[in-house]
Motif scaffolding. Structure first.
Motif, PDB file in Angstrom:
ATOM      1  N   ALA A 217      -2.291   9.949   8.079  1.00  0.00           N
ATOM      2  CA  ALA A 217      -4.035   9.405   8.637  1.00  0.00           C
ATOM      3  C   ALA A 217      -4.347   7.978   7.091  1.00  0.00           C
ATOM      4  N   VAL A 218      -4.657   6.950   7.680  1.00  0.00           N
ATOM      5  CA  VAL A 218      -5.250   5.789   6.713  1.00  0.00           C
ATOM      6  C   VAL A 218      -7.599   6.202   7.217  1.00  0.00           C
ATOM      7  N   GLN A 219      -7.808   6.383   6.406  1.00  0.00           N
ATOM      8  CA  GLN A 219      -9.371   6.900   6.698  1.00  0.00           C
ATOM      9  C   GLN A 219     -10.013   5.112   6.698  1.00  0.00           C
ATOM     10  N   GLY A 220     -10.477   4.256   7.353  1.00  0.00           N
ATOM     11  CA  GLY A 220     -10.929   2.931   6.194  1.00  0.00           C
ATOM     12  C   GLY A 220      -9.732   1.822   6.841  1.00  0.00           C
ATOM     13  N   CYS A 221     -10.518   0.884   7.739  1.00  0.00           N
ATOM     14  CA  CYS A 221      -9.533   0.112   8.306  1.00  0.00           C
ATOM     15  C   CYS A 221      -9.990  -1.518   7.939  1.00  0.00           C
ATOM     16  N   GLY A 222     -10.186  -1.127   6.412  1.00  0.00           N
ATOM     17  CA  GLY A 222     -10.647  -2.455   5.845  1.00  0.00           C
ATOM     18  C   GLY A 222      -9.173  -3.598   5.511  1.00  0.00           C
ATOM     19  N   PRO A 223      -9.568  -4.367   4.997  1.00  0.00           N
ATOM     20  CA  PRO A 223      -8.813  -5.016   4.451  1.00  0.00           C
ATOM     21  C   PRO A 223      -7.006  -4.067   3.672  1.00  0.00           C
ATOM     22  N   ILE A 224      -7.890  -3.256   2.887  1.00  0.00           N
ATOM     23  CA  ILE A 224      -6.767  -2.365   2.356  1.00  0.00           C
ATOM     24  C   ILE A 224      -6.163  -1.483   3.298  1.00  0.00           C
ATOM     25  N   GLY A 225      -7.013  -0.852   4.051  1.00  0.00           N
ATOM     26  CA  GLY A 225      -6.197  -0.011   5.214  1.00  0.00           C
ATOM     27  C   GLY A 225      -5.857  -0.918   5.894  1.00  0.00           C
ATOM     28  N   LEU A 226      -6.384  -1.894   6.159  1.00  0.00           N
ATOM     29  CA  LEU A 226      -5.216  -2.762   7.026  1.00  0.00           C
ATOM     30  C   LEU A 226      -3.719  -2.945   6.477  1.00  0.00           C
ATOM     31  N   ILE A 227      -3.779  -2.917   5.282  1.00  0.00           N
ATOM     32  CA  ILE A 227      -2.942  -3.556   4.820  1.00  0.00           C
ATOM     33  C   ILE A 227      -1.342  -1.915   4.570  1.00  0.00           C
ATOM     34  N   VAL A 228      -2.161  -1.402   4.537  1.00  0.00           N
ATOM     35  CA  VAL A 228      -1.540  -0.138   4.397  1.00  0.00           C
ATOM     36  C   VAL A 228      -0.745   0.222   5.696  1.00  0.00           C
ATOM     37  N   LEU A 229      -1.800   0.566   6.343  1.00  0.00           N
ATOM     38  CA  LEU A 229      -1.200   0.045   8.094  1.00  0.00           C
ATOM     39  C   LEU A 229       0.470  -0.669   8.533  1.00  0.00           C
ATOM     40  N   GLN A 230       0.149  -1.827   7.804  1.00  0.00           N
ATOM     41  CA  GLN A 230       0.927  -2.483   7.431  1.00  0.00           C
ATOM     42  C   GLN A 230       2.271  -2.002   7.508  1.00  0.00           C
ATOM     43  N   PHE A 231       2.174  -1.494   5.727  1.00  0.00           N
ATOM     44  CA  PHE A 231       3.422  -0.788   5.110  1.00  0.00           C
ATOM     45  C   PHE A 231       4.230   0.323   5.216  1.00  0.00           C
TER      46      PHE A 231
END
Length: 240
Positions: A217-231
């Motif tokens: 689960a990725v908590q927070g979808c700022g720039p880092i969160g969005l890059i985590v999801l893409q990763f």
């Protein structure tokens, strides 16, 4: 000149416009004239910046002078601007930056990955390892390293050019620095936030928190969160 919070949006727009025009400029040459002074955006009090000008210091044999081309704004910068939780004021913020080498000390030959460095190369940097200058970038994924300073989070000192919210930044000997001349400016500015997420994932793997078939689960979808999801999307597609 004092800058209040209501003026920040206009300043950011002006900086971005200048970044766009400068990023299309022709490559630097080794004889490009270096000014005697450089401006910084100094956070001097809560929610208050002052544009200050300082002499560009003499470089040591292991130092690098970088002309700033652009810098991202991190959530940490916002926290410092509003509350100064780390007690850094006065400080030149900005740690998601990139720029062009305009001068180097005589001992500087390669970056932290062993890639050759020369005047005109585009670089990123982040940390200075004061207690253990022999630490490598690969050690960071396996341990928490103490005794390190982060550019953009260094209280003002006699060098002054310690953050990317400036015309120039002095990269001191013992710092991590990487030659990223093959990337455009937007990509270079995303390197630091991308490194944050890679470090987090590698730490989670080495400590056993993240394993094969883990649900994440990725908590927070700022720039880092969005890059985590893409990763993770890319990672799953490669192992499926």
């Amino acid at each position: 000149m004092d800058i209040k919070s209501e003026q920040i949006e206009a300043i950011v727009k002006e900086v971005l416009a200048n970044m766009s025009s400068s990023s299309s400029a022709s490559p630097a040459t080794t004889d490009k004239k270096i000014p005697k002074t450089a401006r910084v955006a100094m956070l001097t009090a809560l929610e208050n910046y002052e544009i200050k000008e300082f002499p560009i210091p003499e470089l040591g044999d292991d130092d690098i002078l970088v002309k700033v081309e652009g810098c991202g704004v991190c959530g940490t910068d916002a926290h410092e601007f509003k509350r100064d939780p780390f007690g850094l004021i006065p400080v030149v913020l900005g740690h998601e930056g990139s720029g062009e080498i305009v001068k180097m000390g005589k001992n500087v030959k390669k970056d932290s990955a062993g890639k050759p460095l020369k005047v005109g190369d585009k670089v990123v940097t982040c940390m200075i390892f004061k207690d253990n200058p022999d630490v490598t970038m690969f050690d960071l994924n396996k341990q928490n390293v103490g005794g390190a300073d982060v550019y953009g989070l260094i209280p003002d000192d006699d060098i002054h050019l310690n953050g990317w919210f400036a015309d120039y930044i002095v990269v001191r000997g013992g710092s991590t620095v990487f030659n990223v001349s093959d990337l455009d400016l937007d990509s270079r500015i995303l390197i630091e936030p991308s490194a944050v997420l890679i470090h987090a994932v590698e730490r989670a793997k080495t400590t056993g928190i993240l394993r094969f078939n883990s649900r994440v689960a990725v908590q927070g979808c700022g720039p880092i969160g969005l890059i985590v999801l893409q990763f993770f999307v890319q990672w799953v597609s490669k192992i499926s």
